[in-house]
Structure formats: structure tokens, C-alpha cells
Design a protein around this motif. Structure first.
Motif, PDB file in Angstrom:
ATOM      1  N   UNK A  39       0.851  -1.189   0.000  1.00  0.00           N
ATOM      2  CA  UNK A  39       0.000   0.000   0.000  1.00  0.00           C
ATOM      3  C   UNK A  39       0.885   1.236   0.000  1.00  0.00           C
ATOM      4  N   UNK A  40       0.712   2.101  -0.992  1.00  0.00           N
ATOM      5  CA  UNK A  40       1.445   3.364  -1.035  1.00  0.00           C
ATOM      6  C   UNK A  40       0.634   4.425  -0.284  1.00  0.00           C
ATOM      7  N   UNK A  41       1.311   5.275   0.475  1.00  0.00           N
ATOM      8  CA  UNK A  41       0.587   6.293   1.229  1.00  0.00           C
ATOM      9  C   UNK A  41       1.408   7.562   1.362  1.00  0.00           C
ATOM     10  N   UNK A  42       0.711   8.690   1.313  1.00  0.00           N
ATOM     11  CA  UNK A  42       1.329   9.967   1.659  1.00  0.00           C
ATOM     12  C   UNK A  42       1.564  10.003   3.172  1.00  0.00           C
ATOM     13  N   UNK A  75       0.173  12.557  -6.801  1.00  0.00           N
ATOM     14  CA  UNK A  75       0.600  12.038  -8.095  1.00  0.00           C
ATOM     15  C   UNK A  75       1.495  10.819  -7.922  1.00  0.00           C
ATOM     16  N   UNK A  76       2.375  10.854  -6.920  1.00  0.00           N
ATOM     17  CA  UNK A  76       3.221   9.699  -6.628  1.00  0.00           C
ATOM     18  C   UNK A  76       2.369   8.465  -6.327  1.00  0.00           C
ATOM     19  N   UNK A  77       1.342   8.657  -5.520  1.00  0.00           N
ATOM     20  CA  UNK A  77       0.480   7.532  -5.145  1.00  0.00           C
ATOM     21  C   UNK A  77      -0.184   6.935  -6.381  1.00  0.00           C
ATOM     22  N   UNK A  78      -0.777   7.785  -7.209  1.00  0.00           N
ATOM     23  CA  UNK A  78      -1.457   7.310  -8.413  1.00  0.00           C
ATOM     24  C   UNK A  78      -0.481   6.576  -9.327  1.00  0.00           C
ATOM     25  N   UNK A  79       0.721   7.118  -9.508  1.00  0.00           N
ATOM     26  CA  UNK A  79       1.710   6.492 -10.383  1.00  0.00           C
ATOM     27  C   UNK A  79       2.140   5.123  -9.856  1.00  0.00           C
ATOM     28  N   UNK A  80       2.286   5.013  -8.532  1.00  0.00           N
ATOM     29  CA  UNK A  80       2.705   3.739  -7.951  1.00  0.00           C
ATOM     30  C   UNK A  80       1.630   2.675  -8.124  1.00  0.00           C
ATOM     31  N   UNK A  81       0.386   3.065  -7.999  1.00  0.00           N
ATOM     32  CA  UNK A  81      -0.711   2.109  -8.201  1.00  0.00           C
ATOM     33  C   UNK A  81      -0.840   1.771  -9.678  1.00  0.00           C
ATOM     34  N   UNK A  82      -0.758   2.772 -10.533  1.00  0.00           N
ATOM     35  CA  UNK A  82      -0.926   2.562 -11.973  1.00  0.00           C
ATOM     36  C   UNK A  82       0.145   1.644 -12.540  1.00  0.00           C
ATOM     37  N   UNK A  83       1.378   1.785 -12.063  1.00  0.00           N
ATOM     38  CA  UNK A  83       2.493   0.997 -12.591  1.00  0.00           C
ATOM     39  C   UNK A  83       2.680  -0.337 -11.883  1.00  0.00           C
ATOM     40  N   UNK A  84       1.903  -0.577 -10.826  1.00  0.00           N
ATOM     41  CA  UNK A  84       2.018  -1.838 -10.122  1.00  0.00           C
ATOM     42  C   UNK A  84       3.042  -1.863  -9.016  1.00  0.00           C
ATOM     43  N   UNK A  85       3.640  -0.731  -8.696  1.00  0.00           N
ATOM     44  CA  UNK A  85       4.583  -0.685  -7.572  1.00  0.00           C
ATOM     45  C   UNK A  85       3.872  -0.940  -6.253  1.00  0.00           C
ATOM     46  N   UNK A  86       2.573  -0.643  -6.216  1.00  0.00           N
ATOM     47  CA  UNK A  86       1.724  -0.938  -5.065  1.00  0.00           C
ATOM     48  C   UNK A  86       0.334  -1.275  -5.598  1.00  0.00           C
ATOM     49  N   UNK A  87      -0.372  -2.139  -4.894  1.00  0.00           N
ATOM     50  CA  UNK A  87      -1.721  -2.485  -5.353  1.00  0.00           C
ATOM     51  C   UNK A  87      -2.734  -1.404  -4.982  1.00  0.00           C
ATOM     52  N   UNK A  88      -2.533  -0.806  -3.824  1.00  0.00           N
ATOM     53  CA  UNK A  88      -3.460   0.204  -3.326  1.00  0.00           C
ATOM     54  C   UNK A  88      -2.691   1.448  -2.933  1.00  0.00           C
ATOM     55  N   UNK A  89      -3.380   2.569  -2.845  1.00  0.00           N
ATOM     56  CA  UNK A  89      -2.737   3.808  -2.436  1.00  0.00           C
ATOM     57  C   UNK A  89      -3.685   4.676  -1.626  1.00  0.00           C
ATOM     58  N   UNK A  90      -3.115   5.431  -0.703  1.00  0.00           N
ATOM     59  CA  UNK A  90      -3.892   6.342   0.131  1.00  0.00           C
ATOM     60  C   UNK A  90      -3.354   7.743  -0.088  1.00  0.00           C
ATOM     61  N   UNK A  91      -4.233   8.659  -0.485  1.00  0.00           N
ATOM     62  CA  UNK A  91      -3.801  10.013  -0.823  1.00  0.00           C
ATOM     63  C   UNK A  91      -4.779  11.048  -0.296  1.00  0.00           C
ATOM     64  N   UNK A  92      -4.347  12.304  -0.349  1.00  0.00           N
ATOM     65  CA  UNK A  92      -5.182  13.429   0.066  1.00  0.00           C
ATOM     66  C   UNK A  92      -5.056  14.535  -0.962  1.00  0.00           C
ATOM     67  N   UNK A  93      -6.185  15.098  -1.354  1.00  0.00           N
ATOM     68  CA  UNK A  93      -6.200  16.168  -2.353  1.00  0.00           C
ATOM     69  C   UNK A  93      -7.179  17.250  -1.914  1.00  0.00           C
TER      70      UNK A  93
END
Length: 243
Positions: A39-42, A75-93
Motif C-alpha cells: 500500500x502506497x501512502x502519503x 501524483x506519486x500515489x497514483x503512479x505507484x498504483x498505476x504501474x504496479x509498484x503498489x496495489x493500493x494507495x492512500x492520498x489526500x487532495x
């Protein structure tokens, strides 16, 4: 039993063992008895709500390890999920949750707060529980890197004509609180830091008018592992008021 029969029995037994092992592995995956989920997270959201999400998930599936990967911007979170570096991501906008490459699930909001050092001589806003954003005029601020919510907020203050000096700019969110406690300056952070800041001896003031970040749990549009699907379900349950 002749030698030809013996020659057939051993391969048959080996095939049965292989099939049983494969079935056991499939069952372990689907029953989530073991495995790992990335899981990628800010940084601020790794404090909360990720802590609550992981606690709820681990309570249901203690055999699955959750690996939290650092991402500094949405953007980092979205890129990591999109490229498969992480399956899920948690972000704030500050605006709408991202769409297109990922699926975004809303899991709440966090307001901005002002973190200041404890009630010592010279500390700003002593005895206060709230502060107006205009009162940040002339303050020394500790700010994060561009692309983060906290940086966007303070940059917005400048655009409104509220002037302040930057005492420190850091990409390491964990250094913000020690800098505040050392008297270097004050910091605008997401409310997820409130508990840690207060336990460390800092004071946390609500900023008026209220300004919030939207928190999203993002995933790929297809091909999620059973662990990822279960995490999304558990996270959405844990973020529902009253749960």
C-alpha cells in the motif's frame, strides 16, 4: 506387485501431492491465511486513516502482511498504483479525487490545523484553541514540498496577501513536529497529526475558516488480488461513521 506397477505408483503419488499442495496454496490465497499487500501512502495519511485501516484488516486477516510504501504527493500515489509498484494507495487532495487510471474510494476528510510548541514563554497563540488564517501574518512557518496539501495551503495564503516567512522547508514530514517543538516555527498540518503532536507536548489549533483535504483509497481498475479486495472492503467499513 510387479516392477511396472511400482514405476507407476510413485509418479501418481507425486502428482497427487502436487495437486494437494496447489489446492492448499489456492485456499490460502482465497481465505487470506498468508501473503503480503503493498500500500502506497502519503505521510500524513500514513498516520491516519491508514493506522485504523491496517488495524481493522490485520484483525480480520492476521496472516497477511501489509507493506506501506512512501509516496510524497498524490501524483506519486497514483503512479505507484498505476504501474504496479503498489496495489493500493492512500492520498489526500484539496479538490476532486483522481479518476481515469485508477478507481478512487472516498474515505473521509481531514481539516488543516496549526501546530505550535507548548505553552512556553514566547510561544504564539497561548491559551487559544482556534486561530484565523489571517493571524498567520508575520509568522515563521515550517512548510513541506510542492505537490503536498500542506504546501498548497500555505501557498494559497500568500496568494491571498497573507505574508509570512519560511523558517524551514522539508520533504521529511516526520521532521516537522520536532522543528515545531524546537521553536523553529509553526506548521500547518493535516488533522491526522493531532494526537501525536499533543502527546509530544505541542498545541494544535483549529484554523478558521475550516479548510479540508479529501482522502481517497485508490486501486487499479481490474486484476486486484484477494488481499487487496479485502483491504478495500475493510477500509471502507472502518471509515464509515459509527464503526
Amino acid at each position: 506387485m510387479d516392477i511396472r506397477q511400482l514405476a507407476l505408483i510413485e509418479p501418481a503419488r507425486a502428482a497427487v501431492r502436487s495437486l494437494e499442495t496447489a489446492r492448499a496454496s489456492v485456499a490460502a490465497v482465497h481465505e487470506l491465511r498468508d501473503g503480503r499487500l503493498d500500500v502506497a501512502s502519503m505521510p500524513s495519511q500514513a498516520v491516519e486513516p491508514l493506522t485504523t485501516m491496517v488495524r481493522a484488516f490485520s484483525g480480520r486477516y492476521p496472516g497477511v502482511s501489509v507493506a506501506v510504501k512512501a509516496a510524497f504527493t498524490s501524483r506519486d500515489v497514483v503512479d505507484m498504483v498505476r504501474t504496479g509498484a503498489a496495489e493500493l494507495g492512500l492520498l489526500a487532495v484539496p479538490g476532486p479525487l483522481p479518476e481515469g487510471d485508477v478507481v478512487a474510494h472516498s474515505v473521509g476528510e481531514q481539516r488543516f490545523v496549526l501546530v505550535v510548541r507548548g505553552g512556553v514563554d514566547g510561544a504564539p497563540f497561548v491559551g487559544r484553541q482556534t486561530v484565523k488564517c489571517e493571524e498567520l501574518e508575520g509568522q515563521r512557518l515550517i512548510v513541506g514540498q510542492r505537490g503536498t496539501g500542506m504546501r498548497a495551503y500555505v501557498d494559497g495564503l500568500r496568494e491571498r496577501g497573507i505574508t509570512f516567512s519560511v523558517a524551514a522547508e522539508t520533504e521529511h514530514r516526520v521532521s516537522v513536529l520536532p522543528l515545531v517543538l524546537a521553536g523553529v516555527g509553526v506548521a500547518v498540518l493535516a488533522e491526522s497529526w493531532r494526537g501525536l503532536a499533543e502527546r509530544a507536548g505541542a498545541r494544535v489549533l483549529d484554523i478558521e475558516p475550516r479548510t479540508t483535504l479529501r482522502i481517497g483509497l485508490v486501486s487499479r481498475r481490474s486484476g486486484l488480488s484477494p488481499a487487496a479486495r479485502a483491504f478495500v472492503t475493510t477500509a471502507l467499513d472502518s471509515s464509515t461513521p459509527g464503526n
